[in-house]
Scaffold this active site. Sequence first.
Site, PDB file in Angstrom:
ATOM      1  N   LYS A  22      30.975  49.243  44.551  1.00  0.00           N
ATOM      2  CA  LYS A  22      30.159  48.036  44.397  1.00  0.00           C
ATOM      3  C   LYS A  22      30.614  46.927  45.343  1.00  0.00           C
ATOM      4  CE  LYS A  22      31.104  47.548  39.967  1.00  0.00           C
ATOM      5  NZ  LYS A  22      31.992  48.706  39.722  1.00  0.00           N
ATOM      6  N   ARG A 136      43.297  52.882  46.950  1.00  0.00           N
ATOM      7  CA  ARG A 136      42.648  51.807  47.711  1.00  0.00           C
ATOM      8  C   ARG A 136      43.503  50.551  47.856  1.00  0.00           C
ATOM      9  NH1 ARG A 136      37.737  49.774  43.670  1.00  0.00           N
ATOM     10  NH2 ARG A 136      39.080  48.675  42.217  1.00  0.00           N
ATOM     11  N   ARG A 181      39.656  51.717  32.218  1.00  0.00           N
ATOM     12  CA  ARG A 181      38.495  51.040  32.813  1.00  0.00           C
ATOM     13  C   ARG A 181      37.265  51.936  32.774  1.00  0.00           C
ATOM     14  NH1 ARG A 181      41.396  49.542  38.157  1.00  0.00           N
ATOM     15  NH2 ARG A 181      39.343  48.959  38.952  1.00  0.00           N
TER      16      ARG A 181
HETATM   17  P1  ADP Z   1      36.328  47.412  38.935  1.00  0.00           P
HETATM   18  O1  ADP Z   1      34.837  47.353  38.994  1.00  0.00           O
HETATM   19  O2  ADP Z   1      36.889  48.252  40.022  1.00  0.00           O
HETATM   20  O3  ADP Z   1      36.870  47.747  37.581  1.00  0.00           O
HETATM   21  P2  ADP Z   1      36.544  44.481  38.986  1.00  0.00           P
HETATM   22  O4  ADP Z   1      37.261  43.721  40.016  1.00  0.00           O
HETATM   23  O5  ADP Z   1      35.063  44.342  38.913  1.00  0.00           O
HETATM   24  O6  ADP Z   1      36.941  45.999  39.239  1.00  0.00           O
HETATM   25  O7  ADP Z   1      37.117  44.137  37.533  1.00  0.00           O
HETATM   26  C1  ADP Z   1      38.493  44.139  37.247  1.00  0.00           C
HETATM   27  C2  ADP Z   1      38.733  43.752  35.786  1.00  0.00           C
HETATM   28  O8  ADP Z   1      38.251  42.411  35.548  1.00  0.00           O
HETATM   29  C3  ADP Z   1      37.994  44.601  34.752  1.00  0.00           C
HETATM   30  O9  ADP Z   1      38.720  45.773  34.426  1.00  0.00           O
HETATM   31  C4  ADP Z   1      37.897  43.619  33.568  1.00  0.00           C
HETATM   32  O10 ADP Z   1      39.111  43.508  32.875  1.00  0.00           O
HETATM   33  C5  ADP Z   1      37.646  42.295  34.269  1.00  0.00           C
HETATM   34  N1  ADP Z   1      36.205  41.996  34.436  1.00  0.00           N
HETATM   35  C6  ADP Z   1      35.529  41.874  35.622  1.00  0.00           C
HETATM   36  N2  ADP Z   1      34.232  41.596  35.423  1.00  0.00           N
HETATM   37  C7  ADP Z   1      34.067  41.544  34.069  1.00  0.00           C
HETATM   38  C8  ADP Z   1      32.957  41.302  33.210  1.00  0.00           C
HETATM   39  N3  ADP Z   1      31.729  41.079  33.707  1.00  0.00           N
HETATM   40  N4  ADP Z   1      33.170  41.309  31.870  1.00  0.00           N
HETATM   41  C9  ADP Z   1      34.387  41.543  31.351  1.00  0.00           C
HETATM   42  N5  ADP Z   1      35.478  41.781  32.087  1.00  0.00           N
HETATM   43  C10 ADP Z   1      35.339  41.780  33.438  1.00  0.00           C
END
Ligand code: ADP
Length: 227
Positions: A22, A136, A181
Site C-alpha cells: 500500500k 523491508r 498484524r
Molecule cells: P502495515 O500496513 O504494514 O501494518 P502501518 O504503517 O499501516 O503498517 O501500521 C502500523 C501499525 O499502526 C498497525 O499495526 C497499527 O497498530 C497502527 N495503525 C495504523 N493505522 C491504523 C488504523 N487505521 N487503525 C488502527 N491502528 C492503526
Amino acid sequence: MLETVKTTAPVLILLGPPGAGKGTQARKLEEGFGLVQLSTGDLLRAAVAAGTDAGKAAKAVMEAGDLVSDEIVINILRDRLADADCQQGVILDGFPRTTVQAEALDALLAESGQKINAAVSLEVDDAAMVTRISGRYTCGGCGEGYHDSYKQPAQDGICDNCGGSDMKRRADDNAETVASRLTAYHAQTAPLIAYYDCKGALQSIDAMGEIDGIAQKLGGIVKAAIS
Ligand code: ADP
Ligand code: ZN
C-alpha cells in the site's frame, strides 16, 4: 442561469494486509496524480516519536501488532485531512481499518460534500507477507522503500533516490508482530472489502507481481476513478 458544478477533490483508499504494498503504491500515485498519501501508520509513528498523548497511548499497541483505538486514529486522520495540501486529493493508506473508521470517514467526507472515488483492494498471499515485511527497510531521508531480497539499492546502504545513508527498519517489522498484524487484518479490516463492494466503490487487483506492473494497473483504475 447555469448552475455551478462543485468539483471535489479525489479520495482513494488502498486496502490490503500489511506488506501488500500500500505504501509503495501510494507513493507512486502521489507522483503520478498529484495526490497526497495519507498513512495513519506514518502519522502514528510520528506521534510516538514526538511523544504526544496519542503517541504514548499508541506505542505499546503498535509494538504488539494490534490496532490503535478508533478514537485516536480518527482524530489524527481528521486533523491531517484538514491541512491545505490534502485539499488537492488524497490516497488513504492504512485507513480505514475497522467498520467504525469507515463510517467515520464517510461522515467526515459528507460534511464537505465529498465521497470516496474508489477503494482498491490489493490481493496478496498471506504466506508471502511475512517474508516481504521481515526484509523491508526504508530510507529515512526520502521514504523510498527497499527489501533485502527484492529491491536492494545499487550501492549497499545508500539510497538510489536521494543518496542518503540513513536506512531504517520499523520496530514492528519482525515475524512475531507480523503474525499479529495479519490476524488483526483478517478480523477487523478484511470486512471492509464487502463494505466498499456494497457501495459500488470496490476494485480489486492482483498485487503479487512486480511493483511497476502493479503500479500500472493501479494507475489505470485511479485514472478512471478520478476523471
Ligand atoms: P502495515 O500496513 O504494514 O501494518 P502501518 O504503517 O499501516 O503498517 O501500521 C502500523 C501499525 O499502526 C498497525 O499495526 C497499527 O497498530 C497502527 N495503525 C495504523 N493505522 C491504523 C488504523 N487505521 N487503525 C488502527 N491502528 C492503526
Ligand atoms: Zn532516500
